[in-house]
Enzyme design. Structure first.
Site, PDB file in Angstrom:
ATOM      1  N   SER A 119     -12.323  44.553  30.547  1.00 28.13           N
ATOM      2  CA  SER A 119     -12.870  44.787  29.210  1.00 28.13           C
ATOM      3  C   SER A 119     -13.992  45.816  29.223  1.00 28.13           C
ATOM      4  O   SER A 119     -14.698  45.983  30.216  1.00 28.13           O
ATOM      5  CB  SER A 119     -13.406  43.479  28.618  1.00 28.13           C
ATOM      6  OG  SER A 119     -12.476  42.442  28.743  1.00 28.13           O
TER       7      SER A 119
HETATM    8  N1  SAH Z   1     -12.373  39.271  31.663  1.00 35.28           N
HETATM    9  C1  SAH Z   1     -11.483  40.215  32.296  1.00 35.28           C
HETATM   10  C2  SAH Z   1     -10.543  40.807  31.302  1.00 35.28           C
HETATM   11  C3  SAH Z   1      -9.150  40.764  31.778  1.00 35.28           C
HETATM   12  S1  SAH Z   1      -7.904  41.146  30.582  1.00 35.28           S
HETATM   13  C4  SAH Z   1     -12.285  41.243  33.034  1.00 35.28           C
HETATM   14  O1  SAH Z   1     -13.510  41.257  32.882  1.00 35.28           O
HETATM   15  O2  SAH Z   1     -11.728  42.010  33.809  1.00 35.28           O
HETATM   16  C5  SAH Z   1      -7.239  39.562  30.235  1.00 35.28           C
HETATM   17  C6  SAH Z   1      -6.620  38.806  31.383  1.00 35.28           C
HETATM   18  O3  SAH Z   1      -6.093  37.594  30.852  1.00 35.28           O
HETATM   19  C7  SAH Z   1      -5.474  39.494  32.112  1.00 35.28           C
HETATM   20  O4  SAH Z   1      -5.774  39.585  33.475  1.00 35.28           O
HETATM   21  C8  SAH Z   1      -4.271  38.573  31.865  1.00 35.28           C
HETATM   22  O5  SAH Z   1      -3.389  38.484  32.974  1.00 35.28           O
HETATM   23  C9  SAH Z   1      -4.960  37.254  31.618  1.00 35.28           C
HETATM   24  N2  SAH Z   1      -4.195  36.262  30.883  1.00 35.28           N
HETATM   25  C10 SAH Z   1      -3.378  36.422  29.815  1.00 35.28           C
HETATM   26  N3  SAH Z   1      -2.883  35.240  29.427  1.00 35.28           N
HETATM   27  C11 SAH Z   1      -3.400  34.297  30.251  1.00 35.28           C
HETATM   28  C12 SAH Z   1      -3.268  32.882  30.358  1.00 35.28           C
HETATM   29  N4  SAH Z   1      -2.492  32.180  29.540  1.00 35.28           N
HETATM   30  N5  SAH Z   1      -3.954  32.248  31.340  1.00 35.28           N
HETATM   31  C13 SAH Z   1      -4.749  32.929  32.193  1.00 35.28           C
HETATM   32  N6  SAH Z   1      -4.900  34.267  32.140  1.00 35.28           N
HETATM   33  C14 SAH Z   1      -4.240  34.944  31.181  1.00 35.28           C
END
Ligand code: SAH
Length: 227
Positions: free
Chosen positions: A75
């Site tokens: 993000s």
């Molecule tokens: N907070 C993260 C943002 C990652 S983007 C950072 O700082 O890098 C969102 C993430 O959510 C992705 O890696 C995706 O694989 C994950 N995601 C999507 N659906 C999910 C679920 N049901 N359970 C766990 N992770 C999930």
């Protein structure tokens, strides 16, 4: 001769990560509307470059989301700060971070003094995040692989839950894993645009206390998209 410009009015960030971080806090956070000193301090301490893939490292402090493997994103710093500020984390609180991705948001929550559990559905990302967290000195963060729409019942209840992926509606199971007066930050809406909602668990039911437009990758899973 022609003058070369990068993006309008945004000079290249310096090579020194500490200085790049200071500028990120000044321009992207304070320069907008982040005012919580605890959050600003945490953002100034977490080495974001550790969480960014090798080939993106020169852009670690850009004012943007950056690509992660498997089509996911780390993000934008502003959104991470926004979520942290909205949740008003106090030291010692138990916090669940849904969608570990790079682990950066989890590190910021840990830097705020929270006891952090984070869950990611893609095992390779979880493994990578575990390594980055350890390298940054955040080895206490518990990284779980699984469907985060179902929360992490064995660690519930939580004082706060941060969801870093877009949900089609209020994720009921996550709400149920909050302590009374617990806070949940979650982008709610369609796959292309959402509102970041902050919901407080109250005796009268979910109370939305904050809502701003945002855009995140989709939350996939039982209570997410394509459930
Ligand atoms: N907070 C993260 C943002 C990652 S983007 C950072 O700082 O890098 C969102 C993430 O959510 C992705 O890696 C995706 O694989 C994950 N995601 C999507 N659906 C999910 C679920 N049901 N359970 C766990 N992770 C999930």
């Amino acid at each position: 001769s022609s003058r070369r410009t990068t993006r309008a009015g945004s000079p290249m960030p310096p090579d020194d990560p500490t200085e790049a971080r200071r500028l990120m806090v000044e321009r992207q956070l304070r320069g907008r509307d982040i005012v919580d000193e605890a959050v600003l301090g945490a953002m100034e301490r977490v080495p974001r470059e550790l969480f960014v893939p090798e080939q993106e490292r020169s852009r670690a402090y850009y004012d943007a989301a950056l690509p992660l493997p498997h089509g996911q994103t780390i993000s934008q710093p502003y959104m991470v700060a926004r979520i942290a500020e909205a949740l008003a984390i106090r030291p010692g609180e138990k916090v669940l971070d849904v969608g570990t991705g790079s682990g950066y948001q989890a590190a910021v929550l840990a830097e705020l003094g929270a006891e952090v559990v984070t869950i990611e559905r893609i095992p390779e990302l979880a493994e990578r995040a575990r390594e980055s967290l350890a390298a940054g000195g955040y080895g206490d963060v518990e990284v779980v692989v699984g469907d985060g729409t179902l929360g992490v019942p064995e660690h519930a209840p939580f004082d706060a839950i941060a969801v870093a992926a877009a949900a089609p509606g209020l994720p009921e199971t996550l709400y149920e894993q909050l302590r009374p007066r617990g806070r949940l930050a979650v982008p709610v809406g369609g796959q292309l645009a959402q509102r970041l909602e902050v919901i407080v668990r109250s005796p009268e039911g979910p109370a939305v206390v904050h809502s701003v437009p945002c855009r995140f990758v989709p939350l996939l899973g039982k209570e997410g998209f394509r459930g």
